[in-house]
Design a protein around this motif. Structure first.
Motif, mmCIF file in Angstrom:
data_model
loop_
_atom_site.group_PDB
_atom_site.id
_atom_site.type_symbol
_atom_site.label_atom_id
_atom_site.label_comp_id
_atom_site.label_asym_id
_atom_site.label_seq_id
_atom_site.Cartn_x
_atom_site.Cartn_y
_atom_site.Cartn_z
ATOM 1 N N ARG A 113 0.547 5.697 -7.787
ATOM 2 C CA ARG A 113 -0.577 4.783 -8.325
ATOM 3 C C ARG A 113 -1.941 5.062 -7.450
ATOM 4 O O ARG A 113 -3.117 4.277 -8.116
ATOM 5 C CB ARG A 113 -0.156 3.311 -8.345
ATOM 6 N N SER A 114 -2.036 5.435 -6.454
ATOM 7 C CA SER A 114 -3.281 5.668 -5.790
ATOM 8 C C SER A 114 -3.920 7.160 -5.909
ATOM 9 O O SER A 114 -4.818 7.322 -5.395
ATOM 10 C CB SER A 114 -3.218 5.641 -4.280
ATOM 11 N N ARG A 115 -3.536 7.896 -7.008
ATOM 12 C CA ARG A 115 -4.219 9.280 -7.284
ATOM 13 C C ARG A 115 -5.254 9.051 -8.024
ATOM 14 O O ARG A 115 -5.274 8.116 -8.823
ATOM 15 C CB ARG A 115 -2.923 9.848 -8.250
ATOM 16 N N HIS B 71 1.250 3.984 -3.065
ATOM 17 C CA HIS B 71 0.972 5.579 -2.817
ATOM 18 C C HIS B 71 2.270 6.367 -3.095
ATOM 19 O O HIS B 71 1.913 7.335 -3.727
ATOM 20 C CB HIS B 71 0.428 5.725 -1.227
ATOM 21 N N THR C 128 0.924 -1.073 -0.047
ATOM 22 C CA THR C 128 -0.018 0.142 0.010
ATOM 23 C C THR C 128 0.876 1.380 -0.012
ATOM 24 O O THR C 128 0.737 2.226 -0.724
ATOM 25 C CB THR C 128 -1.089 -0.093 1.215
ATOM 26 N N ILE C 129 1.730 1.466 0.933
ATOM 27 C CA ILE C 129 2.825 2.476 1.012
ATOM 28 C C ILE C 129 3.501 2.647 -0.263
ATOM 29 O O ILE C 129 3.688 3.646 -0.859
ATOM 30 C CB ILE C 129 3.852 2.097 1.893
#
Length: 128
Positions: free
Chosen positions: A26-28, A22, A18-19
């Motif tokens: 890729r979490s944008r 981010h 997850t980190i």
């Protein structure tokens, strides 16, 4: 292997992934422009002929008008969701509108609009 160690490895691995996602961006959320909205709509509905694209100021939602009717395209994480505006309700919301589709598989979405956009979008979304 003891369950406690396995649990720490699993939780640590998921947290690390997850980190990493981010930090690499890729979490944008997907930001829409008129050209990107056209391309994304064509990806979802390749047979539609697009007449007009209106993108909200926050770049998360676009109102697409085609020769067969209007549709809504919105960001859903790093991807987009597109639906024709058929059989739906819109509900006034302090931030804009909430559109609820009468389709079990389609989520409702909240469109964030300022006061000027709200009047314009309400006019564009009214059935012909």
């Amino acid at each position: 292997m003891p369950l406690e160690i396995l649990l720490v490895l699993v939780v640590g691995g998921i947290g690390g992934i997850t980190i990493l996602l981010h930090l690499t961006g890729r979490s944008r959320q997907f930001a829409l422009t008129p050209d990107l909205a056209r391309a994304q709509w064509s990806r979802h509905f390749p047979d539609d002929v697009i007449a007009d694209v209106t993108v909200a100021h926050d770049q998360r939602t676009a109102l697409i008008r085609t020769t067969t009717g209007s549709g809504l395209l919105w960001s859903f994480g790093a991807d987009t969701v597109a639906r024709h505006l058929q059989d739906y309700d819109w509900i006034e919301h302090p931030d804009g509108f909430e559109v609820q589709f009468h389709d079990f598989g389609t989520p409702s979405t909240r469109i964030h609009l300022d006061d000027i956009e709200r009047a314009h979008w309400r006019h564009l979304m009214e059935p012909a």
